[in-house]
Write an enzyme that holds these catalytic residues in place. Structure first.
Site, PDB file in Angstrom:
ATOM      1  N   THR A 251       0.824  -1.211   0.000  1.00 11.30           N
ATOM      2  CA  THR A 251       0.000   0.000   0.000  1.00 11.30           C
ATOM      3  C   THR A 251       0.860   1.263   0.000  1.00 11.30           C
ATOM      4  O   THR A 251       1.904   1.317   0.638  1.00 11.30           O
ATOM      5  CB  THR A 251      -0.902  -0.024   1.245  1.00 11.30           C
ATOM      6  OG1 THR A 251      -1.708  -1.189   1.179  1.00 11.30           O
ATOM      7  CG2 THR A 251      -1.797   1.199   1.293  1.00 11.30           C
TER       8      THR A 251
ATOM      9  N   GLY B 259       3.191  -3.044   8.645  1.00  7.69           N
ATOM     10  CA  GLY B 259       3.455  -3.283  10.057  1.00  7.69           C
ATOM     11  C   GLY B 259       4.926  -3.554  10.300  1.00  7.69           C
ATOM     12  O   GLY B 259       5.560  -4.280   9.539  1.00  7.69           O
TER      13      GLY B 259
ATOM     14  N   GLU C   4      -7.184  -5.519   4.216  1.00  7.00           N
ATOM     15  CA  GLU C   4      -7.342  -6.747   3.431  1.00  7.00           C
ATOM     16  C   GLU C   4      -8.679  -6.775   2.698  1.00  7.00           C
ATOM     17  O   GLU C   4      -9.363  -7.798   2.657  1.00  7.00           O
ATOM     18  CB  GLU C   4      -7.216  -7.984   4.332  1.00  7.00           C
ATOM     19  CG  GLU C   4      -5.927  -8.078   5.110  1.00  7.00           C
ATOM     20  CD  GLU C   4      -4.707  -8.276   4.222  1.00  7.00           C
ATOM     21  OE1 GLU C   4      -4.868  -8.634   3.050  1.00  7.00           O
ATOM     22  OE2 GLU C   4      -3.582  -8.033   4.707  1.00  7.00           O
TER      23      GLU C   4
END
Lengths: 676, 676
Positions: free
Chosen positions: B157, B196, B442
């Site tokens: 992303t 993350g 997701e």
């Protein structure tokens, strides 16, 4: 600073003049100008710039920075007020104006999660004014206004007791020998819990406690209790005080807990306007406080205004972001489109704007109704006032439903911004926290609905006796069936009214059925779902009816420019349709005359309205005239520099100030080398 | 430690044996015992006690403490794994088991807001396994498993691009002379954003970038990019990396941003299992990745399990609190009752438990379906697999609707705990944050619904051609009208199916109407509301049908004790009725055979079920067997010492460690003395 090109285009193409709308929204040119002047004065002041985003601070750091900022803010605000109005009359109205400054746009812009000293000017001083005798006011009021040694809070709720006020355990025992009250929180669950500013800030608390004289109970009374030393701020003997900790929202408030163990105060510190304890311990019950209902209603009207403010903050952020954000193609090889061009996105955002604006219309009406009842009370006393139960019931369900729908709305708007809406720098989390808190405080949602339901059922029974009903429930008498005419909004409102009436009837019948087998109280409990549903239905019917009425009346008064009139018309219509469609389960169930055909008409018109409003969406939210600081959002600024601001905010984060965090050498490296 | 007396009474009076339920819920005795052993090992370890509640820490402190804890945790967890299973085979399944440990109950208990190293074992290593060649795996996999100089993340992303993957801007240009790729994020909006662990933790990233060879574009490929020095952790030349800042939830994840400016990597660091760039720059397209769909589906199944876990955490907290909390009287002069005795409170809590349990049944079925499709894929290749589109479409809408309903459910449960639910120490905010995040990550809610809708419309068109439809959509062919029989749940499910079928038809017709005036894409956009509605309706129909089927099949297998069978029956029934009533608008609109009479039957049975479940509510949530640490809540502990824990947690807050905060002398005192 350059403005995002897509936003520029939107503004150039809009047919709505946002300045025109802004003047109406602000209540007139002078109000708009005054607010903007105040904005410039404070937001340009370097004292009020935040070097670190508050979400990065520890809870303690946040408290300390909030105190630094709020003391500077209060000093400068009072300076401004002195310039504007050198002669101040310390009255209820003056205090109200001052509070509006603290909690309105300016307060929000400077304190996104509120601040501890607000409750001093709200609950503390209001209670002094409404429950203190003249002598008590002479002694405390002026000092409170100047915060001269007095920083107040209002301590009612306890760890184990909220809604059911009679259950409060804190007690005040009168000691006639020393002419003192002895205050105690005898159990863990009787510790005071929640008062704003109580944690580390206030030094005086108005404490609600059960009064006992010579062992006899005289109900709840209010006591002025000094809890911290005026000069050292040390908690006084017998006082156990602190902050209750972080919350979902409003983390600037410094909510506190308070235990009292044999804390003595002079007899003169019970607030005695309405009831007295004489020196010898004789209890004198005065007239019950007429305005108590009034204060509760006042808070609910303000809450309605607060949550629509939050909803429209969120809608402004989402609207601007949805123009700047481009995602997915609609047609062939064209570039990705602004997400606001997706109908599904319009359906998330525009109805929220319509809701906020419609609530605003209703809140203005409710405010006038409130003032009218207040005047009646002052002129004629309680006996002359028939509208009090109506006002009470209405304010209960409107507050409950508005806080519920507004907090859901804020959440929908956050989600409409995808992942970025999830970031604290987008500020939806703060707005949601404050809106969601309003769902519970000053009357919990379900509790309020059940209060309204009681009123509705009483009125329904009256209607069966052919009695004339008050304005807001007059539809309960109208047993005519729905005639689906040409006016779609009128059809929808009428259908919502019929649905509400039928649900009141259904709740009444359910209650009666249960009463044949159980006590009245148990029957009410067993009918709880039906009772709360009918109150919700009443609120929907009233919101839509009243928003339409208010719009009509503004138009008749000539209060609206053609532009504003047009867009308000579209928004109220959208609000009515949105409410109708969201309530379609009830509407279909309780209206024989409605089926899929009518729903399709409404849906078609609903989608037409989305398309009509779409080109003015940016101009409209511009017209709310939120200062960038009030939005406090990387996604919602006027200039639309979304990605730049997201990066700037990330780079400001203290965790990014060193290229390598100390935990690397302490933990990560040893782990990678198998040394853990 | 003494247990709250009201909770004790509830447990003594329950007819459900919570241990019996716990064994079934855990998947058997040995699973339950193993989990409890693991719980004891970790939760009793002083290394994992938190001296300060994380909500009181600054963002940076929180990061540092999370790193300290997560490195200790990983070391000890691997120690445990070595004891249990000395020979490890580094396979997909082994990795999956390890990940379940990290993200399941144990991971939640230790890291309420997750932790940065999780993504190393999930996306990073999974991608290595699925997209790396054997040589690449030989070089990277073992080191990754041992975290030997490799701490990975997965960077897809971008700041300006999420859903529309083709729009990603990061590029990798092949330089045949030096046999290297040159990676660049050429614009602000192409910065990687969200991965993350990227912020301050990872030193290697799998970067998705548009591949260019000699100016020619070859689509998105994955590249292994070292971003920080292995020994010093300093960002490498051309790498601009940091943390993106605090969020509504999951604040332990260390989500980061990444800018790449002429960063060079060897040719061998493109993941080349599916496509290769040869040394001379020749691009070789291998077979397209068969399992890509599989991974996406896998994540959605896991997400379904995650959010039902969160929903039941919240329900456990709310149930226990609602017994301990007493408020308002129901009958006369009796003491205040447990709020769970109010029917309105039961209606807030029990349907959420029913929803979580029913989702669990469906998730088990979905998991088996997923494994079956996977086996088919491995055995027969894509050609042999007809179920892939069905599995994909189903997983899309189930994930979307489950995350929406679960996050709403957590919010309802929080609100059911009144003011105390608002405190961070109650932990609803963390649970909500993680559940709400799943709504977007997701696969964003609306995007997923539209994907399902496309499948549904295709299937509907097939049904018009009398084709046989797959299991999950077979009801689209069944045009028979509803016959309201004796079996209420069957009636409700059938009504939901008819409602879904009619909505699919309506969406199809709407789309066709728009297609006469607009392009196919624009017609889909204009039908967006109808399309997403039909996908939601399909999910409701499927959830209810499948939960009933699964229950039936478990009963037939003899897998349930009589106790468990009885309570599961009540819960699934409640779930069906709750879904039916919440969808009453659609149900009434699209079913001619249903009106208020049928709704009243269902409502009556719904309220009977609340009354039946009420006495077992505590035993039931005890049976989920959440360790107190997993709940992480002052309100929800097994012993019910709610008020004690609220006070203890408040007293631990650093802001309460000194009687007078430093800001008093700096700011409050000067203000009170008029010195500001």
């Amino acid at each position: 600073m350059s403005v995002n090109a897509d936003l520029q285009k939107e503004r150039a193409a809009a047919t709505l003049d946002s300045e025109d709308f802004a003047r109406w929204w602000a209540g007139g040119s002078s109000q708009l100008e005054e607010r903007r002047a105040l904005d410039r004065r404070f937001y340009d002041d370097p004292d009020f710039v935040e070097p670190v985003h508050p979400s990065c601070l520890s809870y303690k750091e946040r408290y300390e920075q909030t105190i630094a900022r709020s003391t500077r803010f209060l000093a400068k605000l009072r300076q401004w007020q002195r310039e504007k109005q050198p002669q101040l009359d310390l009255s209820v109205n003056m205090l109200r104006d001052f509070r509006l400054l603290l909690s309105g746009s300016l307060g929000t812009g400077l304190f996104q999660q509120s601040f501890p000293l607000r409750v001093h000017f709200s609950m503390f001083m209001t209670t002094l004014l409404s429950q203190g005798t003249e002598e008590q006011q002479a002694q405390w009021l002026n000092r409170s206004w100047h915060m001269d040694g007095v920083l107040g809070t209002y301590a009612q709720t306890e760890l184990g007791h909220g809604t059911f006020v009679r259950g409060l355990e804190t007690r005040a025992d009168y000691d006639p020998e020393r002419q003192e009250f002895v205050l105690n929180t005898p159990t863990q669950s009787s510790y005071k819990w929640w008062p704003g500013g109580l944690g580390n800030t206030a030094n005086v608390a108005i404490v609600l406690a059960q009064l006992y004289v010579k062992g006899k109970h005289y109900g709840l009374q209010s006591f002025l209790v000094r809890i911290r030393d005026e000069s050292t701020h040390e908690p006084l003997t017998g006082v156990d005080v602190g902050d209750i900790g972080p919350r979902l929202g409003g983390n600037g408030v410094n909510n506190g807990f308070l235990g009292l163990h044999d804390v003595r105060i002079p007899r003169t510190q019970m607030l005695m306007k309405n009831a007295q304890v004489l020196a010898d311990g004789t209890f004198v019950q005065g007239r019950p406080p007429l305005l108590l209902y009034g204060t509760m209603v006042y808070v609910r009207v303000i809450t309605l205004k607060d949550v629509l403010f939050g909803l429209l903050q969120a809608a402004t952020i989402a609207t601007r972001y949805s123009v700047v954000r481009r995602q997915s193609r609609i047609d062939g090889d064209q570039p990705e489109v602004s997400i606001l061009d997706h109908v599904t996105q319009q359906a998330k955002i525009l109805p929220q704007i319509a809701r906020g604006v419609s609530y605003r219309l209703v809140s203005e009406w409710l405010w006038r109704f409130y003032e009218q009842v207040l005047r009646q009370l002052e002129d004629e006393g309680r006996g002359g006032v028939n509208s009090l139960p109506e006002l009470h019931a209405l304010s209960c369900c409107l507050k409950a439903v508005a806080t519920d729908e507004a907090s859901q709305g804020v959440d929908i708007l956050r989600k409409s911004c995808g992942g970025h809406g999830f970031l604290s720098s987008a500020n939806f989390d703060s707005i949601y926290g404050l809106t969601a808190a309003a769902y519970t405080y000053e009357g919990e949602y379900t509790v309020l609905l059940l209060q309204t339901a009681r009123f509705l059922i009483r009125q329904y029974v009256e209607s069966l006796k052919r009695k004339v009903l008050p304005y807001s429930v007059s539809y309960l008498r109208d047993t005519s069936r729905l005639v689906w005419g040409k006016n779609l909004t009128a059809n929808c409102v009428r259908a919502l009214e019929i649905s509400a009436m039928e649900q009141v009837r259904h709740a009444w019948q359910t209650q009666k059925t249960h009463q044949s087998k159980a006590s009245a109280e148990m029957a009410s409990n067993l009918s709880g779902r039906q009772l709360s549903s009918c109150a919700v239905a009443h609120a929907h019917a009233f919101f839509t009816r009243n928003a339409l009425d208010e719009l009509e009346s503004l138009r008749k008064q000539g209060a609206l420019s053609p532009d504003v009139s047009l867009i308000l018309g579209q928004l109220v219509e959208l609000f009515v349709f949105d409410t109708f469609l969201r309530q379609s389960g009830c509407v279909l169930r309780w209206n024989n005359g409605i089926n899929g055909t009518q729903l399709r008409f409404v849906e078609r018109r609903y989608e037409e309205l989305l398309a009509k409003l779409r080109p003015n969406a940016v101009a409209l939210v511009d017209g709310f005239d939120f200062h960038d600081r009030v939005l406090g959002s990387t996604l919602g600024c006027y200039d639309g520099r979304v990605y730049e601001r997201l990066m700037e905010e990330a780079r400001r984060n203290p965790v990014n100030q060193e290229p390598v965090n100390s935990s690397f050498h302490k933990h990560l490296l040893p782990m990678m080398r198998g040394k853990l």
